[in-house]
Structure formats: structure tokens, C-alpha cells
Write an enzyme that holds these catalytic residues in place. Structure first.
Site, PDB file in Angstrom:
ATOM      1  N   HIS A 155     -14.159  12.299  -7.397  1.00  0.00           N
ATOM      2  CA  HIS A 155     -13.208  13.107  -6.655  1.00  0.00           C
ATOM      3  C   HIS A 155     -12.018  13.526  -7.524  1.00  0.00           C
ATOM      4  O   HIS A 155     -11.565  14.661  -7.457  1.00  0.00           O
ATOM      5  CB  HIS A 155     -12.713  12.304  -5.447  1.00  0.00           C
ATOM      6  CG  HIS A 155     -11.911  13.104  -4.492  1.00  0.00           C
ATOM      7  ND1 HIS A 155     -12.488  13.813  -3.468  1.00  0.00           N
ATOM      8  CD2 HIS A 155     -10.582  13.316  -4.398  1.00  0.00           C
ATOM      9  CE1 HIS A 155     -11.545  14.423  -2.785  1.00  0.00           C
ATOM     10  NE2 HIS A 155     -10.384  14.145  -3.329  1.00  0.00           N
ATOM     11  N   HIS A 196     -12.579  17.645   3.488  1.00  0.00           N
ATOM     12  CA  HIS A 196     -12.363  16.326   4.079  1.00  0.00           C
ATOM     13  C   HIS A 196     -13.623  15.935   4.844  1.00  0.00           C
ATOM     14  O   HIS A 196     -13.573  15.551   6.007  1.00  0.00           O
ATOM     15  CB  HIS A 196     -11.120  16.319   4.974  1.00  0.00           C
ATOM     16  CG  HIS A 196     -10.122  15.292   4.553  1.00  0.00           C
ATOM     17  ND1 HIS A 196      -9.198  14.735   5.374  1.00  0.00           N
ATOM     18  CD2 HIS A 196      -9.928  14.705   3.351  1.00  0.00           C
ATOM     19  CE1 HIS A 196      -8.463  13.861   4.706  1.00  0.00           C
ATOM     20  NE2 HIS A 196      -8.889  13.831   3.481  1.00  0.00           N
TER      21      HIS A 196
END
Ligand SMILES: Nc1ncnc2c1ncn2[C@@H]1O[C@H](COP(=O)(O)OP(=O)(O)O)[C@@H](O)[C@H]1O
Ligand SMILES: [Mg+2]
Lengths: 82, 229, 734, 82
Positions: C48, C94
Site C-alpha cells: 500500500h 477503501h
């Protein structure tokens, strides 16, 4: 049978509402209040033969709809076992 | 024409309202921070929409107890004009300047869409001076808690006393006129002296000039000219 | 540091580090890390934060152009829109948090992307979202859809930024792994942009915003791990959004920036205080020293590890001018927010953390960033899909029935149930909100407008990643052009499965190449983006979804066009189609899936140069007021596009169909680079087409009856179309 | 002292959320549930010398902020009198 279900945020989960209410209380002069947390109280009637059964049904309802078990805990109280 | 707009933490239609008022009157409203307990004399106080204090606890509840609201209550008690839009309406109910309450929308969802309103036959009020009863207005709503609730006795007395100012009427054939389940299709009400008004729709979002409707401008013009007379 | 705190490879592995990465840490530190240090490495080196699987390919994207003020590498991209103004924008995913807790996951996604934008000194003016859910009938879809939509609205509505557009698809490949991507656009003065690089050794480092709790610890590593049904029970603490505090933080930061007190600023997003402090210091070529005992916390006995890795929301880190410290404090106090000097900038190029008067962490910054692993993962493209012919797909059904089923299908039906839960009008500058092509937002108090759109067609990308990657860019380009705005630049969100699998890696490579190809041709450089990998559940990968968010500018918003038919008696043209077309590309179309029951097949090919010519023509025609409405042709083809124009307007359309050939292929084929235009000045328009070498044919005209009439077939009323189109999601959601 | 305050809607006051939850429950097969009403439960600490005093303070807080006494009733329970 009347049942009360209390649903509260798990410890550690942020409670922005509680925080805002605490600030407002202190702004109104209630500086003696702290640790404000806001939960839900659901009251309902459950058609069940006894309170054990009512409690069991309420727990099912919490698991499948009423509580968001990722962030909330619940407790059940059967009021009227008449 | 002197006006003031209140700003709470979480207000988010304060600028939109300021722009609308300035466009109509040519004069910028005074902006009043929620912590100010002082309010200079004005012809009207406007409480704009938004999510004052996050709408936490009950919408409008925390704002209603802010120092600036004491000054507004004072202003109103001297017969001063007050207009509350959306969250401003909710705040006025929490202070008791207007009767009744607003609860969660019937559909339990936030609703943002244009509605059609009809101006009602009311008691004497400066707000609706230039809008005859029956006038139709297209103005958007955007709220979570716009479902006006009061017991029947109160609703009857509002009706009899000419305190219902705006009602939702049919707009779009694919659904009901009333966007939130509000009692008797109430979209806006007046105080018993006709000097305090609360409404859910956002007139500052229907000002023409790129907005799909200019009825909000028509409405606000009536309000601002009415209170300045 | 005591031996007792020393970590082993076993610990590192639990945090998602490989043996090679562990060895590299030992080598760089010349000792064994403690828990806090290892946590910092694992977060910074997670997929990430480090983009280790995708970096090699991201570097191939075009990122420059005369309009670009800041490309990738900052919190958001910045583009010059003229008159001293800049648009600041980015998209972010998300996905995993939203699957676990849809409301809070989506809400915090919106909050996070807004912080990325106002961190750069921009006031956010628009939000969009790109969503993918499982099959509309799947048992979890209803719950996830309602939670995600409420969460997006819950944050955006409260903070008061209009949600003006977005897109939603439903497909079974997302049953166990939904996609929630949020995009924010902000406005700044082009000479007043704020960056994250720390400056000035000795300057104070300030923590502002909400307090730190044990929220989402190791969210960044979670977002980099494949899902299994087990992760669901091992749920980590979910982050809870607080849009009210978010609003205060936004106002306070913008006020502070206007007061000229901020030297550098960075939001605390993924990996919280870790990534913000590391990035600020390393970008400035400096070091940082922080006393963790000074960090405002809301829970007791938080360890250094927990404080550094917490993902509590609504927090920022900044370096301010020391002489402005009191001004800054006063602003944050006014907004009732924490304001706490927690450390200082140093020139050591190290990150030093103190806790309980001891050194909790002392590591060199360079390896965290420069040595972050970068993989050249092997990839093996799948064989290309066969081209399916119209004969293989066409069903013998009346056209009206096909149209009914398409308009009611999950991917084409009205999204009103969704977008009415978003405040799309707040700020009072929304000219075109959700429901049309691109959204159009006026720049407050000016004639200028910004057009914005998010697009991707996962089924195309799945069938052919390169063509699909190009198509996502081109569809966004068409949407922006149809409004009359000039496309400027893009942000992108690469949502894929597990890159350690060669076929998935090949999808990433293909799609990025396709995106790059189209962006280069169309001069819409990539200025920001996000990558979300490991979108798999029990080894089932999602349909790949490289979402494009594009912005464009129009100098006079009053000239912008919508897609509704307004006046009768006007000529209807298809731009990008020649008059000998009697069929269309049905392979991989919505028709193929919904009507023929067949997924896959080669998607229509995409020619970015042609898209550029056709889009330019549409914009010129709008600019010269030759056309009064325009709509791009995409999912569902020509007749679906016409139906949408009738439904959005106040009149109807009468169309001539070609003789011979395939009616369904012609009506529902998804050939690219096409628009429908309502032309008010036919001679001037055809002359412009000829001069631009753009193909365009008249297919009919607008009529006063509110219906769609195709020659030789019974008219289809607007009322019927609206009824077919409007109910699918309402019915699902009850 | 820990205090629990339950805030519930007065009888007769519309409770759209309670109604929706009841419908949702019955949609999930919980047809044994009825009369669902949703209230709030606020927990807080009050700095007070004894429980009578804590209860008195809590009542003040309810009257001035926590409850909207036009439509809501409240009840107070002092939990921890240690
Ligand atoms: N797919 C992509 N295309 C272009 N730039 C990207 C992409 N993914 C990430 N980036 C850039 O890499 C940087 C780091 O992204 P991210 O970690 O998401 O930032 P943040 O921590 O601010 O959310 C940003 O500048 C972002 O714009
Ligand atoms: Mg960031």
C-alpha cells in the site's frame, strides 16, 4: 415479553458523538461530567414462551441486524416474564 | 437592510446563504460566530443549514445552547425576525422559538432532490408579503431529519392559527410529493407572531444563474424585503 | 535498547515482510530492530505504501504537460486551470475496510481523500466515487450497497462538499470483494500550493486534529493482504470517521495556510504518523525527532508501536514557522482542535522517537524510502479472447423488449436511489450534478467551470487489459468533451487481484500500458493515483478495474451542454460513425451479457487518436453553439444513449434505421469514439465535421412527443422508459 | 460515579427508525418481534460525593441538554456508588 437491548460501542472505538456531547456539557457548566459515551437502547416485545427463549431470540436479532458487531457490543435484559 | 448569519462549527450553508442575501440586497450580512453573545441590531437573523456540532445527540440540540443563540432568542423576544433553513429550522425548534420537532426522514435516508412547494394562507407575516397563497415554488431539499412531527392538537392549532407557511405538493409522478414523511406535508412553519420562520428547503440553492430554479431567489426576496419594510 | 525487545524473522513474517526484506532491514540497521522499528519498516514497505509491485509500471505513465503543476508524488496532483487557479485532485480506494464495515469504511475513505486535497492548500469543491458491488442478487450486496452509500453521504454531506458524480457496477466477481474508490477535487491559487517536504532543521513539528487511539492498527498491511473468510473473523479495529472534526480540521488548516504560517504539511493517512513523519523528513532530505509522550492520545498506555501505526482519522502533521506558533495555536483553539508541538526537524536524516524518556526508535530514513523493495514481478498474459460476431449473439426479440431489459439491468438502470442520498448541491455551484455524463461545478464567482468524471469498464479490461485500459481513459474523455469542457489531466485507481499471480500481473501491465497510451495521445497526463492490489477472496480475483478520474475545464460554464433533449425539430447526429454502418460491435457488450447471456469475447477496439479528433469536434461545436445537447455513446450502445437523452429531456426522438444488416448490432453495439449530438445549425456543423475529417451522420430528429420512435417500430414512450429504468435499485433496496 | 441515562421517545411520538427496524426484522423472519422503539443510552462519569447527588446532576443535564423533554422521557441509574 418485553426485552431491552443495549448497544454500545466497543471500548477503544472512537465515539465522536460522546466527545461532542461532553464538550457541550462542559460548555454549559457541567464540568463534573466525563467519559461520555452514547449508545442505543432498543425496546421491543418478543413473542416467546419463556425468558430464556426471548433472550435467545433477541441475541439472534442482534447478531443479524440490530448490532454492528464489528464495532458494537450488545447486552440483553428480559423485563417482563409474566 | 441589515442581516446577520450565524455560524456554528459544522455549518456548511453559511457561505451559500451569505452570497444569496448579498446578491439580493447588495449588502453583505454580518457573520456571527457561535461563541459571540453580542448581536448588533439587524432586520433579520438567518440560521443557515449544515451539520452544526456534527448533528450529534439530536440535530440542532448543541447549537441551540450556544451563546449566540441566547442573543437570537433575545432578538426574537423583542419581535425581531428570524429565518432558519434546514439545520437552522432544527435549531429553532430546539430553542423553543418554534413548536414541534423534526425527526428522521421516513425513508431513513438522507434525501437531496428538488421538491415543489405551495405557499399557504397564513397569519400576518413579513416573510410572505410578496407571495400570495397558492404560489408554487421549486426548491431543493437536502437533509436527514426533515420529518416534521407534532401531536394532532398542535398540528390543528398550527393549521387554525395560519402558522403553516409551506407545504410539499406533487412534483414528480414517479413518487410521493412529500420527501420525508413530514406531518401534513409541512415544509415550513411560522411562530405565533409571524416573525420567526423555519423551513427545510434551501432557497439559497435555487437562485437561477446556473441553478435549475430561481424560486429560492423569489422567496428570499420576499423575506428580505418584507422584514426591511 | 534492551535485547528483550529484539524482533525475529518470525515477527517480520507476521507483519507481511519477506525473508529478503528482513535481511535487508538487518543490514541497513546493522542490528536487530525492535517492535516499533519493525512495524515502521513493514508499514513503509507494504504494498500500500511502497507500490512495490506496481512502481515499475507506474513509472511508464505520462505525467508531464504544460498544464501540470504537480504530478504524482505528493498528496494530490495539481493542474493549472488558468487565471491563477489550480485544480488539485486525487482518487483513493477503501475497498477492504468497506467490505468489513461498509458505513465507516466508505466514510473514512471520503474523509481520507478530502484530507489529501486540503493538505495541499486547496478547498475541496467536489467529490465523486467509483463503486463495484457483487451480483445485485447476492445476499451481501444489499447490505454493502446501503452501508457504503450511507457512509459516503454521511461524511460528504456533513462536511459540506457536494458529491457530484461517480459510477457503480455490479458483477459476481465482486461478491467477496467490493471496490470503494473516492475522488476529491479542490481549488487553490496556483502560487499557493502546500507541499509535504519538511524544511529548516530545528523547526517545530506540530500535531493537529483529533486524538490518537488504537484505530485500524496495521490497516496498510491489511490492505495488502489477500482476503480469506478467516480475516473476517480476525477483524482488526475499524477506523471510525468523524466528519464534524474533519470539517473543523479543514477550516482550521485552510485558515492557517492563509495566515502564511505553514512550511510543510502532510495528512496522516495510511500508516498514520509513520508515513507522514517519514515522508516529510525524507522528502526534505532531513531528519525528524518526535517525543511520543506528547502525542495527544485518547486511550491509556499506548505503546510507541501503537502510536506510530494507528490510523485514527482527522489528523495532520505540519512544520510551521517558529515565529507563527502562537497564531497557529490560536487558530486551532478557535476550532476546538488539539494543537501540539511534538518534535522538531533535524538534519540527521534519521527518525528518532522518544517514549517514556527512552529512545523507542532510531533508524536512518533513506532505507525506508529508497530501499523500499521494487519488484519486477513475472507476468503471463492470458490468450486474447475471440471476436464474437453479431450472428453468435443476436437474439430474436423485439427491440423494445431488449431496451426494456437493458434499461432495467443492474449496470444501466437509474442510480437515483444512490445519488439522492448525497448532497450534490451544497456550496451552490453545482451546474450539472449526478445522473448525466460528466459533472460540472462552477468555480465560485467566476465564469469558469470544472467538468469531472470517473470511468472504467471492467468487463473490457478483463477481456483485454490493454484495450480496456485505453477505453477507461477514452470514455472519461468523451464524458468531459460532451459537456463542452477541455480534458486536462487524470488521476487513477488501479484495482486488481493478487500481483503474485502471473495472469493478474499481466492485467496490471496491460491496463497501465493502455492507460498510458491513451493519456499520451489525448494529452491528459496522470497527476495522481492509487493502487489497490490483492482484491481477492478465497483466490477468486475481481474483474480488473483501473478507474480513471478525469477533469476538464470550460471557460464559460453557461455554454456547457447537458444530454437532455430540449426542443423539437432539431437534427440528431451520430458523430464518429459513417453512413454505411448497418451493424455494431456486440462482443463483450451489455447486450451480450444481459440478452445473449454471454460474457467475454473481444471488446471493441479503441483508437485514442480518433477519440481525440471526435472529442475536439464536439467541443468546438459546443463552443460555437452549433449543438444544443450532446451525449457520449457507451454501455448499451446507440439506442440506450438515445433513451437516456429522451428520459433526461422534455421531448422525443424519431430515428431512421439502416436497411439490411443487423438492427440489434446497430442499436446496441458498443463501438467507441461516438457521440449523439442535437444539432441546431446543420450546415455549419457538417462543414465543421468535413473540415475536421470527422465522420458524422444524421440519424433522425427531435420531436415534440415524449417518445423514442425507430422507423418501422412502434414508438416507445418516455413514461415506459422511465418506469423500466427507475425501479431496479429501489426494488432491491425495498 | 458511573451513571446510565436512558432516553426514550414518549408514547405517541413517531419513531420512523423503530418502525423500519421492525419491518426489517420481520423481513428477516423475526415475526415474533413487535413494538420496536429505539432510544438512547448515555453512560458517563459524574464527579459527585454520593449517588443522590450524582442522580441530581444527571437530571439537570437531561433537562438542559441530553433529552428533548417535549418528545422524550429519561431515566437515570447510578451504577457505581463506590
Ligand atoms: N496509479 C497511480 N498512478 C499515478 N500515481 C499514483 C498511482 N498510485 C499512487 N500514485 C501516487 O503515489 C503517491 C502516494 O500515494 P498514496 O500512498 O496513495 O498517497 P497518500 O498517502 O497521500 O494517500 C501519490 O502521489 C499518488 O498520487
Ligand atoms: Mg496523503
Amino acid at each position: 415479553m418485553q426485552v431491552k437491548i443495549n448497544i454500545s460501542l466497543k471500548t477503544g472505538v472512537l465515539d465522536p458523538q460522546g466527545r461532542a456531547v461532553e464538550n457541550a456539557l462542559s460548555g454549559l457548566g457541567f464540568t463534573d461530567a466525563s467519559q461520555v459515551r452514547i449508545g442505543k437502547q432498543i425496546t421491543l416485545d418478543i413473542d416467546a414462551e419463556d425468558s430464556a427463549r426471548a433472550e435467545q431470540r433477541a441475541a439472534r436479532m442482534c447478531e443479524s441486524l440490530l448490532a454492528n458487531t464489528v464495532i458494537e457490543d450488545y447486552s440483553i435484559e428480559v423485563i417482563d416474564a409474566s | 437592510m441589515r442581516s446577520a448569519i450565524l455560524i456554528f462549527p459544522g455549518s456548511n450553508c453559511d457561505r451559500d446563504m451569505m452570497v444569496a442575501v448579498e446578491r439580493i440586497t447588495g449588502r453583505r450580512p454580518a457573520l456571527v460566530w457561535h461563541k459571540d453573545s453580542q448581536l448588533d441590531p439587524v432586520d433579520i437573523v438567518i440560521i443557515p443549514g449544515g451539520f452544526s456540532f456534527g448533528d450529534y445527540l439530536r440535530c440542532g440540540a448543541l447549537a441551540a445552547r450556544a451563546p449566540a443563540m441566547e442573543a437570537v432568542i433575545d432578538h426574537a423576544s423583542r419581535g425581531g425576525a428570524v429565518l432558519g433553513v434546514c439545520n437552522g429550522f432544527q435549531i429553532l425548534l430546539e430553542t423553543g422559538l418554534l413548536p414541534g420537532t423534526l425527526v428522521r426522514n421516513g425513508g431513513l435516508k438522507f434525501v437531496c432532490r428538488e421538491v415543489r412547494l405551495a405557499v399557504q394562507e397564513t397569519l400576518e407575516t413579513p416573510f410572505l408579503d410578496d407571495l400570495s397563497s397558492g404560489t408554487e415554488l421549486r426548491i431543493p431539499v437536502a437533509h436527514n431529519e426533515g420529518n416534521y412531527f407534532a401531536d394532532d392538537a398542535l398540528l390543528d392549532s398550527l393549521e387554525e392559527g395560519g402558522q403553516i407557511a409551506l407545504r410539499y405538493i406533487e412534483n414528480d409522478p414517479t413518487r410521493t410529493a412529500n420527501p420525508n414523511g413530514s406531518a401534513r406535508n409541512i415544509a415550513g412553519i411560522l411562530s405565533a407572531n409571524g416573525r420567526v420562520m423555519g423551513m427545510m428547503p434551501h432557497p439559497e440553492r435555487a437562485m437561477g444563474n446556473g441553478h435549475p430554479s430561481e424560486d429560492g431567489r423569489k422567496f428570499l426576496t420576499s423575506v428580505l424585503e418584507g422584514v426591511a419594510r | 535498547m534492551s535485547k528483550a525487545n529484539e524482533m525475529s524473522f518470525n515477527d517480520a513474517e507476521q507483519m507481511g515482510l519477506s525473508f529478503e526484506e528482513w535481511q535487508l532491514i538487518l543490514k541497513r540497521l546493522e542490528r536487530t530492530p525492535n517492535l516499533c522499528e519493525l512495524g515502521i519498516f513493514s508499514a513503509m514497505w507494504s504494498e500500500h505504501c511502497s507500490y512495490k509491485s506496481s512502481k515499475k509500471w507506474l513509472k511508464t505513465l505520462p505525467t508531464e504537460g504544460e498544464q501540470v503543476i504537480q504530478g504524482p508524488g505528493e498528496n494530490a496532483g495539481v493542474v493549472d486551470i488558468g487565471d491563477g487557479l489550480a485544480a488539485v485532485f486525487k482518487i483513493e480506494s477503501h475497498n477492504h475496510p468497506s467490505f468489513i464495515e461498509p458505513y465507516q469504511g466508505a466514510a473514512t475513505g471520503v474523509g481520507g481523500i478530502l484530507r489529501d486535497v486540503f493538505t495541499m492548500g486547496a478547498r475541496p469543491i467536489a467529490l465523486l466515487n467509483a463503486l463495484r458491488f457483487g451480483d445485485i442478487e447476492h445476499e451481501k450486496t444489499k447490505h454493502l450497497l446501503s452501508g457504503v452509500v450511507a457512509g459516503i453521504g454521511g461524511y460528504g454531506n456533513c462536511i459540506g462538499i457536494p458529491t457530484v458524480g461517480g459510477e457503480v457496477n455490479f458483477h459476481s466477481s465482486y461478491n467477496g470483494n467490493i471496490l470503494v474508490n473516492a475522488m476529491a477535487v479542490g481549488l487553490a491559487h496556483s502560487d499557493r500550493i502546500f507541499y509535504s517536504a519538511a524544511t529548516g532543521s530545528g523547526n517545530p513539528v506540530i500535531y493537529v486534529g483529533a486524538k490518537t487511539g488504537r484505530d485500524g492498527i496495521h490497516g496498510a498491511t491489511m490492505a495488502s493482504a489477500e482476503f480469506s473468510d478467516e480475516t473476517e473473523s480476525k477483524r482488526p479495529t475499524v477506523q471510525v470517521g468523524d466528519p464534524f472534526t474533519g470539517k473543523l480540521l479543514m477550516e482550521a488548516c485552510l485558515e492557517l495556510m492563509a495566515a502564511d504560517a505553514v512550511l510543510s504539511i502532510q495528512d496522516m493517512g495510511a500508516a498514520g504518523l509513520t508515513s507522514s513523519s517519514v515522508e516529510m523528513a525524507s522528502k526534505g532530505g532531513l531528519g525528524m525527532e518526535i517525543d511520543l509522550d506528547l502525542v495527544p492520545v485518547r486511550e491509556e498506555a499506548m505503546s510507541a508501536y501503537e502510536i506510530m501505526l494507528s490510523e485514527s482519522q482527522e489528523r495532520m502533521l505540519m512544520v510551521i514557522k517558529p515565529e507563527q506558533a502562537e497564531t497557529a495555536r490560536a487558530i486551532f483553539e478557535k476550532w476546538d482542535l488539539d494543537f501540539m508541538p511534538i518534535g522538531k526537524v533535524t538534519d540527521t536524516e534519521r527518525l528518532v522517537l522518544l517514549k517514556d524518556n527512552e529512545i523507542a526508535c532510531d533508524i536512518p530514513l533513506a532505507p525506508l524510502v529508497d530501499d523500499a523493495p521494487e519488484y519486477d514481478r513475472p507476468y503471463r498474459p492470458e490468450e486474447l479472447q475471440p471476436v464474437l460476431s453479431t450472428e453468435q449473439l443476436e437474439k430474436d426479440l423485439p427491440l423494445a423488449e431488449v431496451l426494456q431489459r437493458l434499461l432495467a439491468s443492474a449496470d444501466l438502470c437509474s442510480r437515483r436511489w444512490i445519488y439522492e442520498q448525497y448532497d450534490s448541491d451544497v456550496m451552490a455551484d453545482t451546474i450539472t450534478g449526478p445522473g448525466g455524463d460528466a459533472a460540472l461545478v462552477r468555480i465560485h464567482n467566476t465564469d469558469k467551470g470544472l467538468a469531472v468524471s470517473t470511468d472504467c469498464t471492467p468487463r473490457y479490461v478483463d477481456a483485454d487489459p490493454f484495450e480496456g485500459g485505453k477505453q477507461a481513459v477514452c470514455e472519461a474523455y468523451r464524458n468531459i468533451s460532451a459537456s463542452g469542457a477541455k480534458p486536462l489531466a487524470v488521476t487513477n485507481n488501479l484495482n486488481f487481484g493478487n500481483p503474485e499471480k502471473q495472469d493478474i500481473m499481466a492485467q496490471i501491465v496491460g491496463a497501465v500500458n493502455g492507460m498510458g497510451n491513451a493519456c499520451r495521445t489525448l494529452n491528459t497526463p496522470v497527476v495522481s493515483g492509487n493502487v489497490s492490489l490483492y482484491n481477492e477472496t478465497d483466490s477468486m480475483a475481481i474483474q480488473p478495474c483501473p478507474v480513471i478520474g478525469m477533469i476538464g475545464v470550460i471557460d464559460d460554464w453557461t455554454k456547457a451542454k447537458g444530454c437532455g433533449l430540449a426542443n423539437a425539430g432539431k437534427a440528431l447526429f451520430v458523430v464518429g460513425q459513417s453512413d454505411d454502418v448497418k451493424d455494431g460491435w456486440l462482443g463483450c457488450s451489455v447486450y451480450a451479457r444481459e440478452i445473449a447471456g454471454r460474457e467475454g469475447g473481444a471488446p471493441p477496439s479503441v483508437d485514442p487518436a480518433l477519440e481525440g479528433r471526435n472529442g475536439t469536434l464536439i467541443r468546438q461545436a459546443i463552443e460555437s453553439e452549433l449543438i444544443e445537447a450532446a451525449h457520449d455513446i457507451s454501455d448499451g450502445g446507440l439506442v440506450v444513449a438515445l433513451a437516456e437523452m429522451v428520459m433526461a429531456g422534455q421531448c422525443g426522438a424519431k430515428i431512421t434505421c439502416p436497411e439490411g444488416g443487423s438492427l440489434h448490432g446497430w442499436a446496441f453495439g458498443e463501438d467507441q469514439a461516438r457521440y449523439i449530438a442535437v444539432v441546431s445549425d446543420v450546415p455549419a456543423f457538417t462543414a465543421l465535421c468535413a473540415a475536421s475529417e470527422v465522420e458524422a451522420i444524421q440519424i433522425g430528429e427531435t420531436i415534440s412527443e415524449c417518445e423514442l420512435t425507430l422507423a418501422g417500430l412502434p414508438p416507445i414512450s418516455k413514461e415506459d422508459m422511465v418506469a423500466w429504468h427507475s425501479k431496479t435499485i429501489d426494488n432491491l433496496m425495498g
